[in-house]
Write an enzyme that holds these catalytic residues in place. Structure first.
Site: not given
Length: 683
Positions: A366, A368, A515-516, A543, A562
């Site tokens: 991921d 971020t 990622t978004g 995801k 995360d």
């Protein structure tokens, strides 16, 4: 097979499957074996010295008298009943639970030797079946092997228990302006404690006064100290290295992060795995193999008219074929590996996930919060005219100093990081979607985006187009209505991310980012890091579909996220790794939790998986291969060429195989799992 839990009523220790015997745990158990060994050794010396068979082998005469005749059987019986008690009681327990194993084999062996020797002494059996000296050596050597083994187990257990020792013996609770020394167990939520320079934090809490560099390596594995000040959280067991703090307690006892880490380690050590199930099955097969080989050996030697050899060979087969080393092969490796991992900030919740990590083809990260810091940071300053970059940044920070917006905090933080002198500002005003305005050193300073420029009919600086193309936010700084510079604000890439990606490539893994964010932002990060594939514009709930898509391509995927919004993806992946969990050690969806935010910690997981699997394989091959090869020698297949394996040597070899397995597992302690070390080692 648990060969020690029969000594006394126990509470199973999840770390090893061995009992924790009363006060002192493994240490008490270790002392018990040590005392038993030395006592039995002292009693065995006269038995061996007064044995006519041993005297004939060495070449001296034993004086013939009543007392010399009865010393071996009397002391031999004492050694059998006292020194052999752990093995005999273990054999009974295995029979009761219908789980035949090592203890039953040893119990059968020493019972056969004792019965034959006793029968020879009282005249029921031929005198050459007198094996008192070999019986006592057998028991003494096996006690020695167990003592050495328990030293290894105690080392592992004490290393894990030392996590609890990170807490201070006393805490200084602040009461009415004074401090009172209390036990950390007496602290309650809401108490304020004083942590002096060099002292440990007694409970999880929030800093209410002071600022200190905290050594958090015992929790996160990160070697660098981290600055903590008012409002920040601190974890029990971490150390204030340079100054004192006042901390409000938010969690105590079993609710602290340290307690959670110890629970996770214990759960991982007690959970099953494919390798462990294989070892358990192999140990079961070896029991029946040994029993069958022992019966066949006795039958063959009896048919050859050698009842003495029948007893000796059978006892030697039963002893040498004990699957003791096989029973230790996996648990000891797992115990050491998970303890070492916890000290490196790698918390293993699922042993199967750790085993699968060595087979992973693709690591999906991921962006971020994993590859980037997850918060806006000033990553560039462009100036116009005579003003330098430092002056433009200081003016912007002055104007933004009263704002709580994330972009404002990024600008103020960037100025503070460069130790710039930020002049005071007055007449602060904020306009949504436009920017902020303040008076700094008598001039009006404004900081904002496109709408601010439109109000002043100004164009963006030429560099802005490039920054926009990279997905960054561009803020212009105006003084007196004129543009003096622009700031590039973006989610900063962690400096260690490139090293992590390069090392994963060196391991032969494909690196994928999800990622978004917009495609332009994702592509910019991917270019800087050398990432193989990018999935941009992916919502958190989608995801997991990205993970599934990679799996349909035939890839075994580790997903690194995360642990909050990424729960479905963590669960879908072959290995789910929650990174940057910090104090949150209860993430249900991840098989592995990384306490630090360093993406290089993923390399530590790969190294741990590969190293522990290699040790398991080595131990299994040694333990099983040794048993299969040694049994024919113990049975006497080389007797026609004059070679027979003495009973005591068989016991020595059995103990030696256990020690080899234990020492091989201990080599895992050399593995340094700090993220920066793992990255250097891979590179």
């Amino acid at each position: 097979m648990d060969d020690h839990q029969h000594l006394a009523p126990t509470q199973a220790d999840p770390a090893t499957g061995h009992g924790d015997h009363g006060p002192g745990g493994h240490d008490g158990h270790l002392g018990q074996f040590r005392r038993l060994f030395w006592t039995m050794l002292a009693l065995a010396v006269p038995v061996v010295a007064l044995s006519p068979m041993f005297a004939a082998l060495v070449g001296y005469d034993v004086p013939i008298s009543g007392w010399t005749t009865w010393v071996p059987p009397v002391l031999g019986t004492v050694i059998f009943l006292v020194g052999g008690r752990p093995f005999l009681s273990g054999a009974v327990s295995e029979l009761r639970t219908r789980t035949p194993g090592m203890m039953l084999l040893i119990g059968l062996a020493i019972t056969v030797a004792f019965a034959a020797s006793l029968g020879a002494t009282v005249g029921i059996l031929p005198h050459h079946l007198d094996f008192w000296w070999e019986l006592v050596l057998l028991i003494v050597i096996m006690l020695l092997g167990h003592w050495i083994e328990m030293r290894s187990l105690a080392r592992t257990s004490s290393a894990l228990d030392s996590l609890a020792a990170l807490l201070p013996d006393e805490a200084e609770r602040v009461e009415d302006g004074a401090t009172v020394r209390v036990s950390p167990a007496d602290l309650r939520e809401g108490d304020v404690v004083l942590v002096r320079p060099g002292g440990s934090v007694p409970a999880d809490g929030r800093v209410v006064d002071g600022s200190a560099s905290m050594d958090e390596s015992m929790v996160t594995g990160e070697s660098r100290a981290v600055r903590r000040s008012a409002g920040d959280t601190v974890v029990a067991g971490t150390v204030a290295t340079d100054s004192g703090l006042r901390v409000e307690v938010t969690a105590t006892g079993e609710d602290t992060t340290l307690a959670g880490i110890r629970r996770l380690v214990a759960e991982a050590q007690s959970s099953s795995s494919r390798a462990q199930r294989l070892a358990d099955r192999a140990a079961g097969w070896l029991f029946w193999y040994a029993l069958g080989a022992g019966l066949l050996t006795a039958l063959v030697w009896l048919l050859l008219g050698e009842p003495g050899q029948a007893v000796v060979r059978t006892v030697t087969v039963l002893v040498i074929a004990c699957p003791h080393a096989l029973g230790l092969a996996i648990p000891l490796v797992v115990s050491i590996a998970t303890e070492r991992a916890a000290r490196g900030g790698v918390l293993v919740k699922d042993r199967l996930a750790l085993e699968r990590m060595r087979l992973v083809d693709a690591v999906l990260l991921d962006k971020t919060g994993t590859l980037t810091r997850g918060e806006p940071t000033v990553t560039g300053v462009e100036t116009v005219g005579a003003r330098g970059a430092a002056e433009v940044l200081a003016l912007a920070a002055a104007a933004e100093s009263d704002s709580e917006h994330p972009l404002a905090r990024a600008i103020v933080g960037a100025a503070r990081a460069q130790d710039l002198v930020v002049p005071p500002a007055v007449d602060f005003a904020s306009s949504p979607a436009v920017g902020v305005t303040a008076t700094v050193q008598g001039s009006q300073v404004r900081v904002g985006g496109p709408h601010l420029l439109a109000e002043h009919e100004l164009d963006e600086l030429p560099v802005a187009a490039e920054w926009h193309g990279e997905g960054a936010t561009v803020l212009h700084v105006l003084v007196g209505g004129e543009a003096v510079g622009a700031l590039r604000v973006a989610d900063e890439i962690r400096p260690e991310s490139r090293e992590a990606v390069d090392a994963l490539h060196a391991l032969g893994m494909q690196v994928v980012m999800v990622t978004g964010d917009a495609q332009a932002v994702a592509d910019s990060v991917a270019r800087q890091l050398g990432i193989d594939r990018v999935f941009a514009g992916v919502r958190p709930e989608d995801k997991s579909a990205t993970v599934a898509g990679l799996q349909r391509e035939g890839l075994r995927v580790a997903f690194v996220g995360d642990g909050v919004n990424d729960a479905p993806a963590l669960a879908q992946a072959d290995v789910g790794i929650a990174i940057g969990a910090g104090t949150d050690v209860a993430i249900a969806s991840a098989g592995v939790i990384l306490a630090s935010s360093d993406p290089r910690s993923v390399l530590s997981v790969v190294e741990l998986s590969r190293a522990s699997y290699a040790k398991m394989r080595q131990n299994l091959w040694w333990a099983a291969g040794y048993n299969l090869a040694a049994v024919p020698l113990a049975a006497g297949v080389l007797a026609p060429v004059g070679f027979v394996l003495p009973m005591s040597v068989g016991a020595l070899l059995m103990s030696a195989s256990t020690v080899v397995v234990a020492l091989n597992a201990q080599l895992l302690r050399r593995l340094d799992l700090r993220p920066e070390v793992s990255a250097r080692r891979v590179a």
